[in-house]
Design a protein around this motif. Sequence first.
Motif, PDB file in Angstrom:
ATOM      1  N   PRO A 156      53.608  15.278  29.693  1.00 15.35           N
ATOM      2  CA  PRO A 156      53.078  16.612  30.161  1.00 15.35           C
ATOM      3  C   PRO A 156      52.050  17.121  29.600  1.00 15.35           C
ATOM      4  CG  PRO A 156      55.308  16.497  29.694  1.00 15.35           C
ATOM      5  CD  PRO A 156      54.993  15.598  28.837  1.00 15.35           C
ATOM      6  N   LEU A 157      51.658  16.831  28.126  1.00 14.06           N
ATOM      7  CA  LEU A 157      50.268  17.240  27.522  1.00 14.06           C
ATOM      8  C   LEU A 157      49.090  16.420  28.180  1.00 14.06           C
ATOM      9  CD1 LEU A 157      48.896  18.687  25.340  1.00 14.06           C
ATOM     10  CD2 LEU A 157      49.508  17.036  23.729  1.00 14.06           C
ATOM     11  N   VAL A 158      49.420  15.250  28.500  1.00 11.79           N
ATOM     12  CA  VAL A 158      48.188  14.530  28.934  1.00 11.79           C
ATOM     13  C   VAL A 158      47.830  14.698  30.382  1.00 11.79           C
ATOM     14  CG1 VAL A 158      47.269  12.120  29.235  1.00 11.79           C
ATOM     15  CG2 VAL A 158      48.444  12.778  27.261  1.00 11.79           C
ATOM     16  N   MET A 159      48.896  14.713  31.110  1.00 12.70           N
ATOM     17  CA  MET A 159      48.818  15.255  32.609  1.00 12.70           C
ATOM     18  C   MET A 159      48.298  16.559  32.666  1.00 12.70           C
ATOM     19  SD  MET A 159      52.292  13.860  34.327  1.00 12.70           S
ATOM     20  CE  MET A 159      52.085  14.350  35.752  1.00 12.70           C
ATOM     21  N   GLY A 160      48.628  17.526  31.856  1.00 10.28           N
ATOM     22  CA  GLY A 160      47.944  18.888  31.945  1.00 10.28           C
ATOM     23  C   GLY A 160      46.659  18.986  31.614  1.00 10.28           C
ATOM     24  N   MET A 161      46.172  18.059  30.560  1.00 13.39           N
ATOM     25  CA  MET A 161      44.699  18.042  30.264  1.00 13.39           C
ATOM     26  C   MET A 161      43.864  17.608  31.306  1.00 13.39           C
ATOM     27  SD  MET A 161      44.943  16.694  26.382  1.00 13.39           S
ATOM     28  CE  MET A 161      43.182  16.741  26.401  1.00 13.39           C
ATOM     29  N   ALA A 162      44.389  16.374  31.950  1.00 16.39           N
ATOM     30  CA  ALA A 162      44.025  15.473  33.167  1.00 16.39           C
ATOM     31  C   ALA A 162      43.620  16.603  34.400  1.00 16.39           C
ATOM     32  CB  ALA A 162      44.541  14.421  33.557  1.00 16.39           C
ATOM     33  N   ARG A 163      44.780  17.301  34.766  1.00 13.74           N
ATOM     34  CA  ARG A 163      44.668  18.360  36.049  1.00 13.74           C
ATOM     35  C   ARG A 163      43.828  19.419  35.752  1.00 13.74           C
ATOM     36  NH1 ARG A 163      51.112  17.735  37.619  1.00 13.74           N
ATOM     37  NH2 ARG A 163      50.915  15.850  38.834  1.00 13.74           N
ATOM     38  N   ARG A 164      43.671  19.879  34.401  1.00 19.74           N
ATOM     39  CA  ARG A 164      43.008  21.030  34.082  1.00 19.74           C
ATOM     40  C   ARG A 164      41.312  20.508  34.234  1.00 19.74           C
ATOM     41  NH1 ARG A 164      44.464  24.148  28.605  1.00 19.74           N
ATOM     42  NH2 ARG A 164      46.077  24.316  29.882  1.00 19.74           N
ATOM     43  N   LEU A 165      41.078  19.388  33.944  1.00 19.90           N
ATOM     44  CA  LEU A 165      39.676  19.032  34.172  1.00 19.90           C
ATOM     45  C   LEU A 165      39.506  18.802  35.624  1.00 19.90           C
ATOM     46  CD1 LEU A 165      37.040  17.747  32.954  1.00 19.90           C
ATOM     47  CD2 LEU A 165      38.042  15.454  32.886  1.00 19.90           C
ATOM     48  N   GLU A 166      40.354  18.324  36.326  1.00 16.71           N
ATOM     49  CA  GLU A 166      40.394  18.348  37.948  1.00 16.71           C
ATOM     50  C   GLU A 166      40.192  19.542  38.443  1.00 16.71           C
ATOM     51  OE1 GLU A 166      40.694  15.198  39.999  1.00 16.71           O
ATOM     52  OE2 GLU A 166      39.793  14.410  37.966  1.00 16.71           O
ATOM     53  N   SER A 167      40.516  20.741  38.073  1.00 15.52           N
ATOM     54  CA  SER A 167      40.586  21.827  38.474  1.00 15.52           C
ATOM     55  C   SER A 167      39.344  22.508  38.120  1.00 15.52           C
ATOM     56  CB  SER A 167      41.794  22.710  38.314  1.00 15.52           C
ATOM     57  OG  SER A 167      41.943  22.897  36.830  1.00 15.52           O
ATOM     58  N   ASP A 168      38.731  22.069  37.224  1.00 15.84           N
ATOM     59  CA  ASP A 168      37.413  22.595  36.884  1.00 15.84           C
ATOM     60  C   ASP A 168      36.191  22.901  37.888  1.00 15.84           C
ATOM     61  OD1 ASP A 168      35.134  23.866  35.222  1.00 15.84           O
ATOM     62  OD2 ASP A 168      34.839  22.131  33.999  1.00 15.84           O
ATOM     63  N   PRO A 169      35.926  24.180  38.406  1.00 22.04           N
ATOM     64  CA  PRO A 169      34.941  24.363  39.445  1.00 22.04           C
ATOM     65  C   PRO A 169      33.409  23.486  39.311  1.00 22.04           C
ATOM     66  CG  PRO A 169      35.017  26.142  38.193  1.00 22.04           C
ATOM     67  CD  PRO A 169      36.170  25.514  37.652  1.00 22.04           C
ATOM     68  N   LEU A 170      33.215  23.017  37.854  1.00 25.41           N
ATOM     69  CA  LEU A 170      32.124  22.620  37.856  1.00 25.41           C
ATOM     70  C   LEU A 170      32.037  20.990  37.970  1.00 25.41           C
ATOM     71  CD1 LEU A 170      30.634  24.532  34.485  1.00 25.41           C
ATOM     72  CD2 LEU A 170      30.169  24.919  36.913  1.00 25.41           C
ATOM     73  N   SER A 171      33.298  20.703  38.125  1.00 22.59           N
ATOM     74  CA  SER A 171      33.491  19.192  38.388  1.00 22.59           C
ATOM     75  C   SER A 171      33.221  18.653  39.672  1.00 22.59           C
ATOM     76  CB  SER A 171      34.897  18.620  37.841  1.00 22.59           C
ATOM     77  OG  SER A 171      35.793  19.185  38.785  1.00 22.59           O
ATOM     78  N   GLY A 172      33.232  19.567  40.672  1.00 23.46           N
ATOM     79  CA  GLY A 172      32.827  19.208  42.077  1.00 23.46           C
ATOM     80  C   GLY A 172      33.786  18.657  42.658  1.00 23.46           C
ATOM     81  N   ASP A 173      35.165  18.859  42.501  1.00 26.45           N
ATOM     82  CA  ASP A 173      36.313  18.130  43.159  1.00 26.45           C
ATOM     83  C   ASP A 173      36.707  18.876  44.593  1.00 26.45           C
ATOM     84  OD1 ASP A 173      36.670  15.965  42.445  1.00 26.45           O
ATOM     85  OD2 ASP A 173      38.490  16.136  41.136  1.00 26.45           O
TER      86      ASP A 173
END
Length: 235
Positions: A156-173
């Motif tokens: 859960p910790l690794v998945m949470g970090m990966a998904r938080r990066l995916e939801s970053d508005p600066l990441s352009g997703d």
Amino acid sequence: MRVSRTLLAAVLVVVALVLQVSVLARLQLPGAVPDLLLLTVLALALVYGHVGGCLTGFLAGLMADLAPPADHAVGRYALVLCVIGYAAGLTKPENGQHRSATVPMLVVAAGAASSTLLYAGVGALVGDTAARDVGLTNLLVTATVYDLLLAPFTVPLVMGMARRLESDPLSGDGGSGGSAGDTSVSWLGGGTGLRTRAPRRTRYGKAARLGGQRSTLLSRSARNRAGRIKGVKRL
């Protein structure tokens, strides 16, 4: 993978490998050793999909092959984690998130057993009979149990970090990252779907206000016409 995904995967893999070699490998547990590197690859594959899981697994396995005190052929564990990461990424749902912990825990159990079998199988092809000498059944059972016990604290910790990066508005997703980021640990509990209902209420509210404005304008025009008619009758 994008640069942000690659950097996050590299950092997590390095941390997992250091903990694996310096801590878990020295616990002297009976049977197999808890595989934190495998759990990291599985967690990233559940978020990034089969392509990201395949690349992450190959990177993690190659680093494990080169890191001391590795005593096996280079590329052996890279092949195993590459296949495991690809297979785990295929379980990623279309909406990008798991609704419960059932599928991830099944993926962990299957990944632990499959990695042990693949590693022993590749070793048999190159003449390594260490798994046969230790006992393959014992390795399968202990590896699965240890990884299942360690998974709730790491996956859960690794998945949470990966998904938080995916939801970053600066990441352009765009859209897909936002829905994944809102449920960074959604595999521990189901979603509510409130985000899809709010726009409908907003549209209905706008429609009601527009309808009210139109009815007000119509009533005013009707009163104006009635006043003009009354004026004509008075004349």
